[in-house]
Enzyme design. Structure first.
Site, PDB file in Angstrom:
ATOM      1  N   ARG A 173      74.349-122.562  12.363  1.00 30.34           N
ATOM      2  CA  ARG A 173      74.491-122.100  13.748  1.00 30.34           C
ATOM      3  C   ARG A 173      74.543-120.582  13.753  1.00 30.34           C
ATOM      4  NH1 ARG A 173      79.140-126.520  15.424  1.00 30.34           N
ATOM      5  NH2 ARG A 173      77.967-128.318  14.666  1.00 30.34           N
ATOM      6  N   HIS A 189      81.943-140.122  16.439  1.00 26.17           N
ATOM      7  CA  HIS A 189      81.712-138.990  15.544  1.00 26.17           C
ATOM      8  C   HIS A 189      83.070-138.631  14.930  1.00 26.17           C
ATOM      9  CE1 HIS A 189      77.999-137.658  17.983  1.00 26.17           C
ATOM     10  NE2 HIS A 189      78.597-138.571  18.747  1.00 26.17           N
ATOM     11  N   CYS A 233      74.419-135.504  13.802  1.00 22.77           N
ATOM     12  CA  CYS A 233      74.418-136.770  14.534  1.00 22.77           C
ATOM     13  C   CYS A 233      73.023-137.238  14.974  1.00 22.77           C
ATOM     14  CB  CYS A 233      75.389-136.734  15.713  1.00 22.77           C
ATOM     15  SG  CYS A 233      75.463-135.206  16.620  1.00 22.77           S
ATOM     16  N   GLN A 275      79.725-130.097   6.947  1.00 25.75           N
ATOM     17  CA  GLN A 275      80.663-130.981   7.631  1.00 25.75           C
ATOM     18  C   GLN A 275      80.837-132.280   6.841  1.00 25.75           C
ATOM     19  OE1 GLN A 275      78.519-131.224  11.428  1.00 25.75           O
ATOM     20  NE2 GLN A 275      80.236-130.173  12.398  1.00 25.75           N
ATOM     21  N   LYS A 292      87.136-136.143  22.989  1.00 29.20           N
ATOM     22  CA  LYS A 292      87.485-136.145  21.569  1.00 29.20           C
ATOM     23  C   LYS A 292      88.989-136.000  21.377  1.00 29.20           C
ATOM     24  CE  LYS A 292      86.277-131.215  21.264  1.00 29.20           C
ATOM     25  NZ  LYS A 292      85.718-130.155  20.410  1.00 29.20           N
ATOM     26  N   ASP A 318      80.819-135.222   7.705  1.00 29.04           N
ATOM     27  CA  ASP A 318      80.432-135.912   8.924  1.00 29.04           C
ATOM     28  C   ASP A 318      80.253-137.406   8.693  1.00 29.04           C
ATOM     29  OD1 ASP A 318      80.081-135.379  11.565  1.00 29.04           O
ATOM     30  OD2 ASP A 318      78.218-134.258  11.332  1.00 29.04           O
ATOM     31  N   HIS A 345      79.242-141.017  11.271  1.00 25.16           N
ATOM     32  CA  HIS A 345      78.989-141.585  12.598  1.00 25.16           C
ATOM     33  C   HIS A 345      79.077-143.093  12.495  1.00 25.16           C
ATOM     34  CE1 HIS A 345      77.280-137.527  12.754  1.00 25.16           C
ATOM     35  NE2 HIS A 345      77.799-137.543  13.965  1.00 25.16           N
TER      36      HIS A 345
END
Length: 594
Positions: free
Chosen positions: A317, A469, A288, A335, A423, A337, A339
């Site tokens: 991570r 997100h 993000c 991910q 979320k 992902d 946005h």
């Protein structure tokens, strides 16, 4: 069946809260058994988990192994049969500290140190007293069936610099028949273990030289992964998403600005220093902040919004080695992902569209048993989060309204929000009843403020966009693991790495098999050939391990007729011309994706 609890409630066993209290009570029962069997043991925490409970225990110099679990379980059953109730007692902080100091239990003393006076309670059953806020089962002998399932190591408070404790896992039930059913499901789960399937189906592997928690995708696995990506890319293109690509590293200041470094710095790989320039970089833990910088790279009008940036972005991570598990818990994962940057008046509609996208993914993969968890900020622990109360209230209400409008079955969990916003997490039950957290949607007013994102409104003023997100899969690695276990490796035809395996009955028909295989590939059907000098029966058995959904068997008759003999999932589908076979496959794929 119903169970009575110490808070005066009577709940049905199928109630998740009933299970949680029952299993937490069982953790206390296990601690009592351990103290009886091993005097002087010290206790950490003993929570309920999704399928049972555990307790973290310091056994001192004693060595406890899997072979001891049966003895501990028998002691638990003995104490449960003795009956009695859990007795609650309110104590002052000074009394609580004195009790556990005299008992010599430093872990409980440390826990008490973090509690407020006037909020501390003890629960006692028989000779065992524990620090707990409760509630518990009212009658201990409601715990009828016990099975301790595993033993592992766990650092105190998850800190690898602290004492390593022994974590003992278990599960209990109010009926023996329930335990029997659970054990049968465990056996089925072993057969469906994605690590086992991944090896049999030649999808992925791991290498100690590459590093723990860093999966290597084999050719067949890469095809499956690419197919998932392309499936979502096509749908996103229909919905107006714009593809972006960002690097695998970013400057440390990027994550300081976003707040990720302060919140998750210890869980990330530590900064990479460049001594020549004096710069600091990090392996990307989140996508993000990069997407915020893409938004900032050019001016935007209110007419440009919403902007939907999508990326299959790999992030890193640092998970402790003891917590790594196949593809479900890794150190490097991708991910799906995206946005979305929108005006406040667009937020509700955009959020609802993302819900529709996630449900489309679930429906296509026949994941029909799900519920949505509304994950909110814990109002009693606001220091964990960034942003104003006003922005949090707006974001939370927006999620609640969108879920209600879509008629989703929901639960609310305080304290489960991301640090920058609330979320909606989708909890999916698989084919054998296990629950997985997959898709997620988050509303964020805070990162746009931290990155000073702006658009020009109709009146010429500068306004902040709202950020959504979202990740329908969550991560490709975890999603792949869940799909494999949900389907037991029998993937839908559209997703199977090899849709068709062509098998000549003998080497004599290998050339015709090659012709069939080429015809299928030219029709954009994923096909391969197995013409090894092995019996047809042996090759069919080995292909079964790969879970190839369709076999095309060719011999003298098929070569003469220009046809194939088709088997789908082990069943005879008849003989078809090559043209009809292609239509058969294409029609089946179209039906699955409808």
């Amino acid at each position: 069946m119903t169970i009575a609890f110490t808070d005066g409630t009577i709940r049905n066993w199928e109630d998740d809260e009933a299970k949680r209290i029952f299993w937490h009570s069982s953790a206390h029962l296990m601690a009592a058994a351990l103290e009886s069997l091993y005097p002087g043991v010290k206790f950490g925490v003993g929570p309920a988990v999704e399928t049972g409970f555990y307790y973290d225990v310091d056994f001192g110099d004693r060595q406890i192994s899997e072979s001891d679990l049966e003895t501990i379980g028998k002691k638990m059953s003995e104490l449960a049969k003795a009956g009695g109730t859990f007795e609650r007692k309110e104590v002052s902080k000074a009394e609580a500290l004195k009790y556990f100091e005299e008992k010599g239990d430093p872990y409980k003393c440390e826990l008490i140190g973090d509690l407020e006076d006037g909020t501390i309670t003890f629960y006692t059953n028989g000779n065992f007293t524990d620090l707990c806020r409760g509630p518990h089962v009212k009658h201990v002998n409601d715990i009828k069936a016990v099975r301790l399932t595993a033993i592992a190591g766990a650092y105190w408070k998850g800190d690898q610099n602290r004492q390593q404790l022994t974590r003992i896992y278990g599960v209990t039930f109010p009926k023996k028949s329930m335990l029997d059913e659970y054990l049968a499901l465990l056996e089925e789960a072993k057969k469906r273990d994605h690590r086992k399937l991944g090896k049999e189906m030649e999808l992925f592997t791991f290498s100690s030289r590459v590093g723990l928690g860093l999966p290597l995708w084999l050719p067949r696995g890469a095809v499956m992964r690419n197919t998932l990506e392309n499936f979502l890319r096509r749908k996103q293109a229909e919905l107006g998403y714009l593809p972006v690509v960002t690097p695998h590293i970013g400057g440390k200041d990027l994550y300081v600005t976003s707040g990720h470094y302060a919140k998750y710095g210890k869980d990330s790989f530590q900064p990479i220093h460049t001594p020549q320039e004096g710069e600091e970089y990090m392996l990307k833990p989140m996508n993000c902040p990069h997407h915020c910088e893409i938004f900032r790279s050019s001016p935007h009008s209110y007419r440009d919004l919403p902007l939907r940036f999508a990326e299959f972005g790999t992030v890193y991570r640092y998970e402790q080695s003891g917590e790594l598990h196949g593809l479900t818990r890794v150190r490097g994962f991708t991910q799906d992902d995206a946005h979305l940057f929108c005006r406040p008046d667009q937020l509700q509609e955009e959020f609802e569209k993302v819900i529709d996208l996630i449900l489309y993914v679930f429906r296509t993969l026949k994941m029909t048993d799900y519920m949505a968890q509304i994950s909110l900020r814990d109002p009693s622990n606001k220091e964990k989060y960034i942003g104003s109360d006003e922005n949090w209230a707006r974001a939370e209400q927006g999620i609640i309204d969108a879920a209600a409008k879509k008629g989703l079955k929901t639960i609310v969990e305080l304290g489960e929000a991301a640090f920058y916003g609330p979320k909606l997490d989708f909890m999916v039950k698989d084919a054998i009843g296990r629950r997985w957290q997959l898709g997620t949607i988050q509303v964020d007013y805070n990162l746009p403020e931290r990155f000073e994102l702006e658009y020009t409104d109709a009146d010429g003023s500068k306004k902040r966009p709202v950020m959504i997100h979202r990740a329908p899969f969550g991560s490709l690695e975890r999603f792949t693991a869940v799909v494999l276990e949900h389907t037991a490796g029998h993937l839908p035809l559209w997703l199977a790495p090899d849709q068709v395996k062509v098998l000549p009955v003998s080497e004599k028909y290998a050339n015709y098999a090659e012709k069939v295989c080429s015809f299928l590939k030219n029709s954009e059907i994923r096909a391969s050939i197995d013409s090894r000098n092995e019996t047809l029966g042996k090759r069919i058995r080995e292909v079964a391990l790969l879970r190839v959904p369709v076999l095309a068997i060719v011999g003298e008759k098929e070569a003469a007729d220009g046809s194939v003999s088709v088997r789908r999932e082990g069943n005879d589908a008849g003989t078809m011309s090559m043209e009809d076979f292609v239509k058969y496959i294409q029609s089946a794929v179209t039906e699955e994706l409808a």
